[in-house]
Write an enzyme that holds these catalytic residues in place. Structure first.
Site, mmCIF file in Angstrom:
data_model
loop_
_atom_site.group_PDB
_atom_site.id
_atom_site.type_symbol
_atom_site.label_atom_id
_atom_site.label_comp_id
_atom_site.label_asym_id
_atom_site.label_seq_id
_atom_site.Cartn_x
_atom_site.Cartn_y
_atom_site.Cartn_z
ATOM 1 C CB CYS A 2 -0.933 0.124 1.194
ATOM 2 S SG CYS A 2 -2.162 -1.175 1.271
ATOM 3 N NE ARG A 29 4.674 1.481 -0.150
ATOM 4 C CZ ARG A 29 5.775 1.191 0.529
ATOM 5 N NH1 ARG A 29 6.947 1.442 -0.008
ATOM 6 N NH2 ARG A 29 5.714 0.658 1.720
ATOM 7 C CD1 TRP A 77 -0.434 -6.208 -3.189
ATOM 8 C CD2 TRP A 77 -0.524 -6.766 -1.026
ATOM 9 N NE1 TRP A 77 -0.141 -7.541 -3.087
ATOM 10 C CE2 TRP A 77 -0.191 -7.920 -1.775
ATOM 11 C CE3 TRP A 77 -0.638 -6.884 0.357
ATOM 12 C CZ2 TRP A 77 0.040 -9.156 -1.193
ATOM 13 C CZ3 TRP A 77 -0.412 -8.129 0.943
ATOM 14 C CH2 TRP A 77 -0.076 -9.244 0.171
ATOM 15 C CG ASN A 101 1.864 0.725 4.206
ATOM 16 O OD1 ASN A 101 3.039 1.070 4.211
ATOM 17 N ND2 ASN A 101 1.501 -0.502 3.990
ATOM 18 N N GLY A 102 -0.404 -0.967 6.361
ATOM 19 C CA GLY A 102 -0.045 -1.840 7.476
ATOM 20 C C GLY A 102 -1.234 -2.701 7.867
ATOM 21 C CD GLU A 462 15.670 -14.097 -9.409
ATOM 22 O OE1 GLU A 462 15.133 -14.560 -8.398
ATOM 23 O OE2 GLU A 462 15.372 -12.971 -9.867
ATOM 24 C CE LYS A 466 12.391 -11.744 -11.299
ATOM 25 N NZ LYS A 466 13.241 -11.449 -10.187
ATOM 26 C CD GLU A 469 8.662 -11.893 -9.889
ATOM 27 O OE1 GLU A 469 8.137 -11.357 -8.915
ATOM 28 O OE2 GLU A 469 9.887 -11.876 -10.093
ATOM 29 C CG HIS A 485 17.336 -37.964 -6.101
ATOM 30 N ND1 HIS A 485 17.756 -39.230 -5.767
ATOM 31 C CD2 HIS A 485 18.466 -37.250 -6.353
ATOM 32 C CE1 HIS A 485 19.075 -39.277 -5.790
ATOM 33 N NE2 HIS A 485 19.532 -38.088 -6.152
ATOM 34 C CE LYS A 582 11.095 -3.325 -7.114
ATOM 35 N NZ LYS A 582 11.620 -4.497 -7.843
#
Ligand code: F6R
Length: 587
Positions: A2, A29, A77, A101-102, A462, A466, A469, A485, A582
């Site tokens: 947020c 955000r 968010w 925000n929180g 990674e 990428k 996402e 395995h 982000k």
């Protein structure tokens, strides 16, 4: 997560366009909804909100303009309550509008008390409990200032709040605990979740600390501590690195940021000096980070143990403090973070500081003066510049660069190789055509496998992160030796298998693993160098020769480009993938 903003014009201009500008910079955000509230010239609070990205709010405001010289804004968010208009901030009641925000952990209790007093809730958010609590205080005849202070005494959890009251229409009331907040002084008085969002109209900035509370007026800011004693805060000049210069000629931030990597790595090398004796009193290294930054830490473990000969653990920060970890004396904790705000990493640092006073904390952070860089004993900054694309690219390779400088501090030939790396990376950026063909090959895949060994195993993880996402194609990275395995069962002719196999120590082992994959599937692609390419009879992407210790940095780049191209081909929003933000400031 947020983004919040508050602005007061110092020359009686309408601040709605400025709030929209700042919200654009804060959209990284969260983008589940956006909203603005202002106090107009008649002292009335007006609000507009819209679900989805900021453009929807802009369209609504252009059809139905609101004006005011003081106002607040929010980009959400979602945590409590679905991304609907009712749940969008600013939350409002008769005399108050507030952005948050929180997470308020005791909101149920506050809410139940208010419901018992007859207050009606219209959203599923935790924040509305705060607003209606403030309203209940005002209804009892308490002043806005006292109401805000009383509210701060009862809320538990994480917050950055900005509130406006029609009864004190010239003041922004702000407070912070664990969520970031900066106040800016300039042609407007501003408060925002980060320095970049307010840097446009401010020359100087103050970062609030946990427990700080501030009242911002047109001419002044008064700061208070938890006990509401007046305090002084240090002002910092706004520097160029705080200013987001936009996308330039690029279609997406992510592509711009991928292309900026040679320069980001070069600047990171130039900006940091690590002494030969840096690790002299260190008997153990513990690396804590999340997501992409965690992958950088995984690479560093190979380097640290091999070149510093210091036992190294790397842990996911969000798990660390829940398993009663044993922290040995003289451990160096390295916290890796782009944003410097990730709450899981911040909380893990605090846990360690509480449980072992001999540990020192080194932060590797991209955002200057961020929360994690402020709690650390030392900081090495990556000089990647502002990273806006939600998928981290240049911050990741810059983190690896600092970690390599640390690991190789006693190995001059490796440091010399590192200095040549930016130029070699430029060579990889020219592989665009080859990557485009590969992107066409995998754009309709249901799933993709990435394989690597040794220090390229984390790069397989990674690469898969990428792709998944931003393109929403399922992808998984594996240590190539682990395939037999279990995961090898997944390979068939349709499954793309992307293998990282430069010449060097691990080549022959990896070569065998690739043969095994080739015996079971047809869509095998190998990222290798000229020498390696001669030996493969499948699709190859040929990268420049590189000293094998630095391969993790170089081989990340084509995987970023691939994820980017696939996502563009699939028509998805590269810079703002669904459900993500982000900066992750909730646990
Ligand atoms: C993925 C990505 C995230 C972050 C993670 C940690 O592309 O960017 O996985 O790496 O959320 O964030 P920071 O590095 O800001 O602590």
């Amino acid at each position: 997560m947020c983004g919040i903003i508050g602005i007061i014009s110092r020359n009686n201009q309408n601040i709605v366009p400025n709030i929209i500008d700042s919200l654009e910079k804060l959209e990284y955000r969260g983008y589940d909804s956006a909203g603005i509230a202002v106090i107009n010239n008649n002292g009335k609070i007006l609000r507009e909100r819209a679900v989805g990205k900021l453009n929807n709010l802009k369209n609504k405001i252009s059809l139905n303009p609101i004006n005011g010289t003081i106002g607040i804004g929010h980009t959400r968010w979602a945590t409590h309550g679905k991304p609907t208009e009712e749940n969008a901030h600013p939350m409002m009641s008769t005399n108050i509008a507030l952005v948050h925000n929180g997470i308020i952990e005791n909101y149920e209790q506050i809410k139940n008390n208010l419901i018992a007093q007859g207050y009606k809730f219209t959203s599923q958010t935790d924040t509305e409990a705060v607003v209606l609590y403030l309203q209940s205080e005002i209804d009892k005849g308490v002043s806005p200032r006292e109401a805000f202070r009383n509210m701060l005494q009862i809320v538990e959890g994480t917050y950055a709040f900005v509130a406006i009251f029609d009864l004190m229409p010239n003041i922004l009331f702000c407070a912070k605990n664990k969520s970031p907040m900066a106040i800016g002084f300039g042609q407007n008085m501003c408060v925002g979740s980060d320095a970049s969002s307010i840097s446009g109209s401010c020359d100087e900035i103050v970062y609030l600390d946990d427990g700080d509370y501030a009242e911002i007026s047109k001419d002044n800011v008064e700061f208070f501590n938890l006990d509401f004693y007046s305090i002084q805060k240090e002002k910092i000049k706004v520097t160029d690195d705080l200013v987001n210069c936009g996308k330039g000629n690029y279609e997406h931030y992510m592509f711009k940021e991928i292309m900026e990597q040679p320069s980001a790595i070069r600047k990171t090398i130039q900006a940091n000096t690590i002494s030969f004796n840096f690790f002299d009193d260190i008997s153990r290294i513990l690396i804590l980070a999340c997501g992409t930054s965690y992958h950088a830490g995984m690479v560093a473990r190979y380097w640290f143990e091999r070149y510093l000969n210091i036992p190294t653990n790397v842990e996911i920060a969000s798990e660390y403090r829940y398993r009663s970890p044993i922290i040995e004396d003289n451990t160096l904790l390295i916290a890796i973070t782009q944003s410097g705000e990730t709450i899981d990493t911040l909380e893990a640092i605090e846990y360690i500081k509480e449980h072992n006073h001999t540990c020192k904390v080194l932060a590797i952070a991209n955002v200057k003066n961020s929360a994690i860089s402020r709690v650390a004993d030392f900081v090495f900054y990556t000089e990647a510049g502002i990273e806006i694309g939600v998928a981290s690219t240049k911050a990741f390779t810059s983190q690896l660069t600092v970690l390599a400088m640390l690991a190789f501090c006693k190995h001059q030939y490796l440091l010399d190789n590192l200095r040549n790396l930016p130029t070699i990376c430029e060579g990889v950026l020219c592989l665009e055509d080859k990557i485009y063909n590969l992107a066409q090959n995998i754009q309709n895949a249901m799933s993709v496998i990435y394989l690597g060994r040794d220090n390229l195993y984390p790069i397989a993880l990674e690469g898969a992160l990428k792709l998944k996402e931003i393109s929403y194609i399922h992808a998984e990275g594996f240590a190539a030796g682990e395939m037999k395995h279990g995961p090898i069962a997944l390979i068939n002719d349709e499954m793309p298998v992307l293998c990282l196999c430069p010449s060097g120590r691990m080549f022959s082992k990896m070569f065998s693993n690739i043969q095994v994959a080739q015996a079971r599937g047809q869509n095998i692609v190998v990222f290798t160098d000229d020498k390696g390419a001669l030996l493969f009879d499948c699709n190859t992407v040929v990268l420049p020769d590189i000293c094998e210790e630095l391969a993790p940095i170089l081989y990340s780049i084509p995987l970023q480009l691939l994820a980017y191209r696939v996502t563009v081909l699939r028509g998805e929003d590269v810079d703002k993938p669904r459900n993500l933000a982000k900066s992750v400031t909730v646990e």
